[in-house]
Design an enzyme around this catalytic site. Structure first.
Site, PDB file in Angstrom:
ATOM      1  N   LYS A  13       0.644  -1.327  -0.011  1.00  0.00           N
ATOM      2  CA  LYS A  13      -0.036   0.374  -0.270  1.00  0.00           C
ATOM      3  C   LYS A  13       1.064   1.203   0.114  1.00  0.00           C
ATOM      4  CE  LYS A  13      -2.541  -0.605   3.352  1.00  0.00           C
ATOM      5  NZ  LYS A  13      -1.312  -1.570   4.770  1.00  0.00           N
ATOM      6  N   ARG A  88      -9.567   0.672   9.496  1.00  0.00           N
ATOM      7  CA  ARG A  88      -9.236  -0.262   9.978  1.00  0.00           C
ATOM      8  C   ARG A  88     -10.108  -1.385  10.467  1.00  0.00           C
ATOM      9  NH1 ARG A  88      -3.162   0.100   9.450  1.00  0.00           N
ATOM     10  NH2 ARG A  88      -1.742  -1.926   9.516  1.00  0.00           N
ATOM     11  N   ARG A 127      11.084  -7.112   4.901  1.00  0.00           N
ATOM     12  CA  ARG A 127      11.437  -5.434   4.532  1.00  0.00           C
ATOM     13  C   ARG A 127      12.236  -4.209   5.409  1.00  0.00           C
ATOM     14  NH1 ARG A 127       5.534  -2.966   5.228  1.00  0.00           N
ATOM     15  NH2 ARG A 127       5.304  -3.378   6.990  1.00  0.00           N
ATOM     16  N   ARG A 160      11.700  -2.915  10.502  1.00  0.00           N
ATOM     17  CA  ARG A 160      10.574  -2.045  11.689  1.00  0.00           C
ATOM     18  C   ARG A 160      10.707  -3.280  13.037  1.00  0.00           C
ATOM     19  NH1 ARG A 160       5.379  -0.050   8.139  1.00  0.00           N
ATOM     20  NH2 ARG A 160       4.641  -1.174  10.058  1.00  0.00           N
ATOM     21  N   ARG A 171      -0.010  -9.299  13.340  1.00  0.00           N
ATOM     22  CA  ARG A 171      -0.585  -8.277  12.991  1.00  0.00           C
ATOM     23  C   ARG A 171      -1.395  -8.758  11.581  1.00  0.00           C
ATOM     24  NH1 ARG A 171       4.240  -5.888  10.320  1.00  0.00           N
ATOM     25  NH2 ARG A 171       2.516  -3.884   9.615  1.00  0.00           N
TER      26      ARG A 171
HETATM   27  P1  AMP Z   1       1.533   0.439   9.371  1.00  0.00           P
HETATM   28  O1  AMP Z   1       2.313   1.045   8.814  1.00  0.00           O
HETATM   29  O2  AMP Z   1      -0.110   0.381   7.590  1.00  0.00           O
HETATM   30  O3  AMP Z   1       1.047  -1.396   9.028  1.00  0.00           O
HETATM   31  O4  AMP Z   1       0.661   0.580  11.008  1.00  0.00           O
HETATM   32  C1  AMP Z   1       1.382  -0.363  11.769  1.00  0.00           C
HETATM   33  C2  AMP Z   1       0.722  -0.072  13.477  1.00  0.00           C
HETATM   34  O5  AMP Z   1       0.607   1.332  13.156  1.00  0.00           O
HETATM   35  C3  AMP Z   1      -0.449  -1.402  13.203  1.00  0.00           C
HETATM   36  O6  AMP Z   1       0.161  -2.550  13.426  1.00  0.00           O
HETATM   37  C4  AMP Z   1      -1.356  -0.301  14.899  1.00  0.00           C
HETATM   38  O7  AMP Z   1      -0.847  -0.764  15.337  1.00  0.00           O
HETATM   39  C5  AMP Z   1      -0.940   1.002  14.063  1.00  0.00           C
HETATM   40  N1  AMP Z   1      -1.952   1.743  13.387  1.00  0.00           N
HETATM   41  C6  AMP Z   1      -1.566   2.083  12.004  1.00  0.00           C
HETATM   42  N2  AMP Z   1      -3.451   2.600  11.575  1.00  0.00           N
HETATM   43  C7  AMP Z   1      -4.341   2.923  12.328  1.00  0.00           C
HETATM   44  C8  AMP Z   1      -5.482   2.588  12.707  1.00  0.00           C
HETATM   45  N3  AMP Z   1      -6.300   2.963  11.095  1.00  0.00           N
HETATM   46  N4  AMP Z   1      -5.851   1.931  13.751  1.00  0.00           N
HETATM   47  C9  AMP Z   1      -5.619   1.726  14.918  1.00  0.00           C
HETATM   48  N5  AMP Z   1      -3.812   1.052  14.610  1.00  0.00           N
HETATM   49  C10 AMP Z   1      -3.363   2.192  13.265  1.00  0.00           C
END
Ligand code: AMP
Length: 214
Positions: A13, A88, A127, A160, A171
């Site tokens: 994404k 989400r 990654r 990360r 996740r």
């Molecule tokens: P991502 O980089 O989008 O995979 O986000 C990393 C982490 O940030 C996720 O595993 C969640 O802990 C938190 N996070 C990001 N976006 C959201 C969201 N819309 N709702 C809740 N937690 C989020």
């Protein structure tokens, strides 16, 4: 352009959003990036979010909706937005619809990027991201010879914290549970478009472009 890029972590994404955002001069809103910035600058939000993110769990809907409310009303989004990582959960999707109604703007579509979960785990474990320019690399695909510095800008590359195997599994579990109702929600609204995210970055981009242009 006002779209949502939807799909499991690691599906690409962020990569696709960055390309679209520079092509269309549209804001790329990554809630994950915003939270990581808050963590690294040690803000109150960052302190609250860190443990939750490290455990592979979701930050609360109230916090996330507050963040999105603020950013969508900012000048940054005047040419539209590409949401990456939000919504989400169903309450987040519903809150977004209310917010867009309030701002009198329309969502054009939700691109659902689909990928086999085993492939997702492989991509996440390999990654790396650049601390300076944000470019995301895949150790298996991008032929990175020196995994400590970015081939583009020389910035330090990092893995990360939440891309560790135990956290990845958590996740993905959380992703499947919380996002199925979101997909159904947008499907009922006629906004969902599925894209196979298993091909090359360029091919996935071409498919997304054809959807966006229609
Ligand atoms: P991502 O980089 O989008 O995979 O986000 C990393 C982490 O940030 C996720 O595993 C969640 O802990 C938190 N996070 C990001 N976006 C959201 C969201 N819309 N709702 C809740 N937690 C989020």
């Amino acid at each position: 352009m006002r779209i949502i890029l939807f799909g499991p972590p690691g599906v690409g994404k962020g990569t696709q959003a960055k390309i679209l955002s520079s092509e269309f001069q549209t804001a790329h809103i990554s809630t994950g990036d915003m939270l990581r910035e808050a963590v690294s600058s040690g803000t109150e939000l960052g302190k609250k979010a860190k443990a939750i993110m490290d455990a592979g769990q979701l930050v609360s809907d109230d916090i996330m909706i507050g963040i999105i409310r603020e950013i969508l009303q900012s000048p940054k989004c005047k040419n539209g937005f590409i949401l990456d990582g939000f919504p989400r959960t169903l309450p987040q999707a519903e809150a977004l619809s209310l917010l867009l109604d309030e701002l009198k703007i329309k969502l054009h579509g939700v691109i659902n990027m689909e990928l086999d979960l085993e492939e997702v785990v492989k991509r996440l474990s390999s990654r790396l991201a650049c601390t300076q320019c944000g470019t995301i690399y895949n150790l298996l695909l991008d032929g990175i010879l020196d995994s400590s510095s970015c081939p583009k800008c020389g910035g330090a590359l990092f893995h990360r914290d939440d891309d560790k195997p135990e956290t990845i599994r958590k996740r993905l579990e959380v992703y499947i549970l919380s996002t199925t109702p979101v997909k159904e929600y947008y499907n009922k609204l006629g906004l969902l478009r599925n894209v196979n995210a298993g091909s090359s970055i360029e091919d996935v981009h071409t498919v997304i472009l054809s959807i966006v242009n229609n």
